[in-house]
Design a protein around this motif. Sequence first.
Motif, mmCIF file in Angstrom:
data_model
loop_
_atom_site.group_PDB
_atom_site.id
_atom_site.type_symbol
_atom_site.label_atom_id
_atom_site.label_comp_id
_atom_site.label_asym_id
_atom_site.label_seq_id
_atom_site.Cartn_x
_atom_site.Cartn_y
_atom_site.Cartn_z
ATOM 1 N N ARG A 8 -18.298 -53.061 5.830
ATOM 2 C CA ARG A 8 -17.513 -54.237 6.207
ATOM 3 C C ARG A 8 -16.252 -53.741 6.908
ATOM 4 N NH1 ARG A 8 -16.386 -59.470 5.949
ATOM 5 N NH2 ARG A 8 -14.291 -60.184 5.423
ATOM 6 N N ILE A 9 -16.058 -54.184 8.143
ATOM 7 C CA ILE A 9 -15.008 -53.644 9.000
ATOM 8 C C ILE A 9 -14.060 -54.763 9.425
ATOM 9 C CG2 ILE A 9 -14.530 -52.448 11.171
ATOM 10 C CD1 ILE A 9 -17.420 -51.378 11.036
ATOM 11 N N ILE A 10 -12.765 -54.538 9.222
ATOM 12 C CA ILE A 10 -11.772 -55.497 9.690
ATOM 13 C C ILE A 10 -10.754 -54.772 10.571
ATOM 14 C CG2 ILE A 10 -12.028 -56.978 7.659
ATOM 15 C CD1 ILE A 10 -9.278 -55.944 6.718
ATOM 16 N N ALA A 11 -10.086 -55.537 11.427
ATOM 17 C CA ALA A 11 -8.983 -55.011 12.231
ATOM 18 C C ALA A 11 -7.682 -55.608 11.722
ATOM 19 C CB ALA A 11 -9.176 -55.347 13.709
ATOM 20 N N MET A 12 -6.677 -54.757 11.583
ATOM 21 C CA MET A 12 -5.344 -55.179 11.175
ATOM 22 C C MET A 12 -4.344 -54.767 12.258
ATOM 23 S SD MET A 12 -4.632 -56.665 8.191
ATOM 24 C CE MET A 12 -5.578 -57.209 6.773
ATOM 25 N N ILE A 13 -3.488 -55.680 12.638
ATOM 26 C CA ILE A 13 -2.480 -55.418 13.667
ATOM 27 C C ILE A 13 -1.100 -55.539 13.022
ATOM 28 C CG2 ILE A 13 -1.592 -56.084 15.925
ATOM 29 C CD1 ILE A 13 -4.288 -57.554 16.391
ATOM 30 N N PRO A 14 -0.478 -54.406 12.650
ATOM 31 C CA PRO A 14 0.867 -54.482 12.075
ATOM 32 C C PRO A 14 1.870 -54.879 13.151
ATOM 33 C CG PRO A 14 0.246 -52.190 12.410
ATOM 34 C CD PRO A 14 -0.967 -53.023 12.761
ATOM 35 N N ALA A 15 2.741 -55.810 12.831
ATOM 36 C CA ALA A 15 3.631 -56.378 13.854
ATOM 37 C C ALA A 15 5.040 -56.526 13.287
ATOM 38 C CB ALA A 15 3.092 -57.726 14.321
ATOM 39 N N ARG A 16 5.865 -55.522 13.571
ATOM 40 C CA ARG A 16 7.259 -55.535 13.134
ATOM 41 C C ARG A 16 8.118 -56.037 14.285
ATOM 42 N NH1 ARG A 16 11.217 -51.308 13.179
ATOM 43 N NH2 ARG A 16 12.820 -51.624 11.576
ATOM 44 N N TYR A 17 8.965 -57.007 14.015
ATOM 45 C CA TYR A 17 9.747 -57.607 15.099
ATOM 46 C C TYR A 17 10.827 -56.661 15.608
ATOM 47 C CZ TYR A 17 12.423 -60.914 17.861
ATOM 48 O OH TYR A 17 13.068 -61.537 18.901
ATOM 49 N N GLU A 18 11.569 -56.049 14.707
ATOM 50 C CA GLU A 18 12.735 -55.250 15.098
ATOM 51 C C GLU A 18 12.352 -53.810 15.395
ATOM 52 O OE1 GLU A 18 15.571 -56.226 15.923
ATOM 53 O OE2 GLU A 18 15.523 -58.291 15.215
ATOM 54 N N ALA A 19 11.570 -53.593 16.446
ATOM 55 C CA ALA A 19 11.238 -52.237 16.868
ATOM 56 C C ALA A 19 12.499 -51.533 17.347
ATOM 57 C CB ALA A 19 10.200 -52.273 17.981
ATOM 58 N N SER A 20 12.682 -50.283 16.920
ATOM 59 C CA SER A 20 13.948 -49.592 17.183
ATOM 60 C C SER A 20 14.195 -49.351 18.671
ATOM 61 C CB SER A 20 13.986 -48.265 16.418
ATOM 62 O OG SER A 20 12.889 -47.444 16.776
ATOM 63 N N ARG A 21 13.133 -48.972 19.416
ATOM 64 C CA ARG A 21 13.334 -48.624 20.825
ATOM 65 C C ARG A 21 13.367 -49.844 21.746
ATOM 66 N NH1 ARG A 21 8.868 -44.056 21.541
ATOM 67 N NH2 ARG A 21 8.006 -45.158 19.756
ATOM 68 N N PHE A 22 12.687 -50.928 21.325
ATOM 69 C CA PHE A 22 12.590 -52.104 22.194
ATOM 70 C C PHE A 22 12.475 -53.335 21.299
ATOM 71 C CE2 PHE A 22 9.935 -54.008 25.975
ATOM 72 C CZ PHE A 22 10.959 -54.925 26.201
ATOM 73 N N PRO A 23 13.598 -53.779 20.703
ATOM 74 C CA PRO A 23 13.569 -54.898 19.752
ATOM 75 C C PRO A 23 12.921 -56.151 20.347
ATOM 76 C CG PRO A 23 15.703 -53.817 19.716
ATOM 77 C CD PRO A 23 14.949 -53.228 20.875
#
Length: 248
Positions: A8-23
Amino acid sequence: MKAPARNRIIAMIPARYEASRFPGKLMKDLNGKPVILRTYDAAVNTGLFDEVYVVTDSDKIFDTVQNDGGQVIKSHKEHECGSDRIAEAVENMDVDIVLNVQGDEPFIDKNSLAKLLDVFEQDGAEEIDLASLKTPLMESEDITNPNNVKVITDHNDFALYFSRFPIPYPRDTTARVTYYKHIGIYAFRKSALMDFYKLPMLPLEAAEKIECIRYLEYGKKIKMVETSVKSIGIDTPEDLEKARKLFN
């Protein structure tokens, strides 16, 4: 004889808003949709996964994905890296393989992901804890760019080390060496991901700020799969402009 159960295979996309190099980069417009939605749609459209989720710390990203009809999970804890964020989300899920798609990599190539997932079906797959992608670097400016993580492997394509520095160091300039960029897409066994979640960061990971080094420091086996597809990770405003041109 009973056939082995399909992973059983799933895809997860972690999504942090405050990226240090390009917020806020995941919410920047990419030809009519935010970057995070372009990435989510690309993952769904591969048809490779039983489920696709965005997992985020941001109310803004959560609402954007949900309002577009996507599946999204809100993190309950603060996390240092995407793997930790994913591990929290999948801890109680019935899943075998978790594919981590970087939220700032909207140009997903289905063939590359299929090759990545296929390593878990081949002979010897039991020794693979996780798999990831690499692609050759040809230009010296790309090789020396610290935003491009480089990887070196053994003769069986298991990762030996990752670095922002050019590795191997070219002391002998006549040696024929191909430099490889690590593309930040991983396929984990759930068990390896949960181990990662429970283990503390060690000095090499802390120094390089490359999360997959933690797996190496704790003895996990990372299978690297080569692809010729040139992905664009959106780390800077200039990268976003390149992505807009490529999208067109």
